[in-house]
Scaffold this motif. Sequence first.
Motif, PDB file in Angstrom:
ATOM      1  N   ARG A   9     111.287  20.163  37.991  1.00  0.00           N
ATOM      2  CA  ARG A   9     110.684  19.092  38.787  1.00  0.00           C
ATOM      3  C   ARG A   9     111.460  18.864  40.076  1.00  0.00           C
ATOM      4  O   ARG A   9     110.890  18.761  41.171  1.00  0.00           O
ATOM      5  CB  ARG A   9     110.651  17.793  37.964  1.00  0.00           C
ATOM      6  CG  ARG A   9     110.025  16.609  38.709  1.00  0.00           C
ATOM      7  CD  ARG A   9     110.486  15.293  38.126  1.00  0.00           C
ATOM      8  NE  ARG A   9     111.922  15.109  38.308  1.00  0.00           N
ATOM      9  CZ  ARG A   9     112.614  14.117  37.753  1.00  0.00           C
ATOM     10  NH1 ARG A   9     112.014  13.264  36.939  1.00  0.00           N
ATOM     11  NH2 ARG A   9     113.917  13.993  37.977  1.00  0.00           N
ATOM     12  N   ASN A  10     112.794  18.798  39.981  1.00  0.00           N
ATOM     13  CA  ASN A  10     113.617  18.543  41.162  1.00  0.00           C
ATOM     14  C   ASN A  10     113.566  19.700  42.155  1.00  0.00           C
ATOM     15  O   ASN A  10     113.637  19.485  43.370  1.00  0.00           O
ATOM     16  CB  ASN A  10     115.059  18.267  40.747  1.00  0.00           C
ATOM     17  CG  ASN A  10     115.208  16.914  40.059  1.00  0.00           C
ATOM     18  OD1 ASN A  10     114.235  16.165  39.930  1.00  0.00           O
ATOM     19  ND2 ASN A  10     116.404  16.597  39.611  1.00  0.00           N
ATOM     20  N   LEU A  11     113.450  20.930  41.641  1.00  0.00           N
ATOM     21  CA  LEU A  11     113.273  22.074  42.547  1.00  0.00           C
ATOM     22  C   LEU A  11     112.004  21.897  43.366  1.00  0.00           C
ATOM     23  O   LEU A  11     111.985  22.152  44.575  1.00  0.00           O
ATOM     24  CB  LEU A  11     113.191  23.370  41.743  1.00  0.00           C
ATOM     25  CG  LEU A  11     114.453  24.204  41.574  1.00  0.00           C
ATOM     26  CD1 LEU A  11     114.145  25.439  40.753  1.00  0.00           C
ATOM     27  CD2 LEU A  11     115.037  24.603  42.930  1.00  0.00           C
ATOM     28  N   GLY A  12     110.921  21.483  42.706  1.00  0.00           N
ATOM     29  CA  GLY A  12     109.669  21.253  43.423  1.00  0.00           C
ATOM     30  C   GLY A  12     109.813  20.202  44.493  1.00  0.00           C
ATOM     31  O   GLY A  12     109.260  20.318  45.591  1.00  0.00           O
ATOM     32  N   LEU A  13     110.595  19.161  44.201  1.00  0.00           N
ATOM     33  CA  LEU A  13     110.810  18.089  45.169  1.00  0.00           C
ATOM     34  C   LEU A  13     111.688  18.547  46.329  1.00  0.00           C
ATOM     35  O   LEU A  13     111.431  18.217  47.490  1.00  0.00           O
ATOM     36  CB  LEU A  13     111.451  16.882  44.478  1.00  0.00           C
ATOM     37  CG  LEU A  13     110.604  16.194  43.400  1.00  0.00           C
ATOM     38  CD1 LEU A  13     111.423  15.137  42.676  1.00  0.00           C
ATOM     39  CD2 LEU A  13     109.348  15.576  44.000  1.00  0.00           C
ATOM     40  N   LEU A  14     112.730  19.330  46.025  1.00  0.00           N
ATOM     41  CA  LEU A  14     113.682  19.746  47.060  1.00  0.00           C
ATOM     42  C   LEU A  14     113.125  20.848  47.958  1.00  0.00           C
ATOM     43  O   LEU A  14     113.337  20.847  49.172  1.00  0.00           O
ATOM     44  CB  LEU A  14     114.989  20.212  46.418  1.00  0.00           C
ATOM     45  CG  LEU A  14     115.829  19.116  45.761  1.00  0.00           C
ATOM     46  CD1 LEU A  14     116.991  19.717  44.982  1.00  0.00           C
ATOM     47  CD2 LEU A  14     116.349  18.129  46.801  1.00  0.00           C
ATOM     48  N   VAL A  15     112.421  21.802  47.363  1.00  0.00           N
ATOM     49  CA  VAL A  15     111.846  22.881  48.176  1.00  0.00           C
ATOM     50  C   VAL A  15     110.618  22.353  48.900  1.00  0.00           C
ATOM     51  O   VAL A  15     110.440  22.554  50.102  1.00  0.00           O
ATOM     52  CB  VAL A  15     111.510  24.107  47.311  1.00  0.00           C
ATOM     53  CG1 VAL A  15     110.844  25.185  48.154  1.00  0.00           C
ATOM     54  CG2 VAL A  15     112.769  24.656  46.671  1.00  0.00           C
ATOM     55  N   GLY A  16     109.755  21.649  48.136  1.00  0.00           N
ATOM     56  CA  GLY A  16     108.624  20.944  48.721  1.00  0.00           C
ATOM     57  C   GLY A  16     107.921  21.691  49.819  1.00  0.00           C
ATOM     58  O   GLY A  16     107.468  22.822  49.643  1.00  0.00           O
ATOM     59  N   GLY A  17     107.847  21.060  50.986  1.00  0.00           N
ATOM     60  CA  GLY A  17     107.096  21.620  52.091  1.00  0.00           C
ATOM     61  C   GLY A  17     107.750  22.809  52.767  1.00  0.00           C
ATOM     62  O   GLY A  17     107.217  23.306  53.763  1.00  0.00           O
ATOM     63  N   ARG A  18     108.876  23.298  52.251  1.00  0.00           N
ATOM     64  CA  ARG A  18     109.569  24.392  52.919  1.00  0.00           C
ATOM     65  C   ARG A  18     109.259  25.749  52.293  1.00  0.00           C
ATOM     66  O   ARG A  18     109.664  26.769  52.836  1.00  0.00           O
ATOM     67  CB  ARG A  18     111.082  24.141  52.879  1.00  0.00           C
ATOM     68  CG  ARG A  18     111.477  22.769  53.405  1.00  0.00           C
ATOM     69  CD  ARG A  18     112.966  22.572  53.420  1.00  0.00           C
ATOM     70  NE  ARG A  18     113.583  23.274  54.529  1.00  0.00           N
ATOM     71  CZ  ARG A  18     114.878  23.222  54.813  1.00  0.00           C
ATOM     72  NH1 ARG A  18     115.683  22.506  54.060  1.00  0.00           N
ATOM     73  NH2 ARG A  18     115.372  23.893  55.835  1.00  0.00           N
TER      74      ARG A  18
END
Length: 401
Positions: A9-18
Amino acid sequence: MNKTEIRRRNLGLLVGGRYFRYYRQPSIKIIESLMRRAGEEAVAASFRDLALEALKYALGLLKIEVERALRDRLVYREFGVVYGADIEGAIDVARSIAVRPLCLVASLTYLPSRHAPEYLLMRRIAREVINTARRMAAGDEEAARLLEGIAKLIRHLPAGTTSLECGDVEYIEWLRRACLINKFVKALERSVKIGRAAGLGEEVVFRDWRLYEIYTYFLIYDVFKSAGFVEAACRDAGGGEPDLTLKKGDKCILIYFNKPLAYSLVERYNGNDASLHRGRPDVFVEDGSVKIVVEAKFSTSPSYIALGRFKAMAYMYEYSADAGILIFPAIEGVPTDEEERSIEELYKYMEKEGVATLHLRDGRNLHLIRIDPAETEDPYESDRLARERLRRVLKIQHIDL
């Protein structure tokens, strides 16, 4: 959520729009790779930034395909029959006959295909994508501009109904790709998942290990950017074409991502060229005098991390690197041999210090860095710790920040 789910979940948040910014050139293969079957362990969360970036990437691809369809509509011709007293265009003389009593000639020639049913289907598919995207991207200005541009383009396609479906037109590349984009966008609206996907499917699944590799890439990028480096052309690269070049004053940094390099010691096998058999480090950083190989392993398995340690050392040898970096989130599970127990012992030190460094007899170093998106309750605090540790290691290796 267990720890692995929180990491995803946190990977999805941190990578997000990048995520899609890493891919410099638009390619349908990227969204094809995301259409997977999610396993039971996959995490489905809000991931709005990730979904929105994926949507805008898909809209950019759709615009390209609509433009291709319009270009085909302008230049493509079908071989058909015409009747007339005046001869126009290229005529197949062997298949031209007189038609009496009207004194006309029936001939085969190339005719515009302006109202072919595939253009009707293309307009319908594009309209479906637009309607789905508007529901998903309400309020996003960039998405709104993309949607407006596509809407203007499809006005030049003929309107009407057709019995054609996507499965009937696999031979038309721009229409096949548009159908895939439509399927992708509809799946995006349902959910975005992160996991270890297995096999093709109808869901949008970001693979956790790939997110972790791209996260590592941007960590390195951000560490240099925060030190005043900017993207700029640099000197010729001895290793090949770099993915990223950064410059500050006279200092030039070259970064390669997951590719074989000309620096490899691997040259030939059985008398044949062996360039295809060179290793592919996840990241290779060079500043002219210092070379560093980086391996990122999104795993907590003692055996897998132990193998990653030796893989990083092998890359150090193959590429004559001054240092190696092994990045992983944690060690969990029971070690089964001495090599795994060695990694567990190093990790106990890393839990306190964040970094463990193995000093080799030839003067080189192998740094093991704990980069865990779930290290703290706040993923952005975990991200700050990761940057600080990476910055510390680069300074140890005399990379001038």
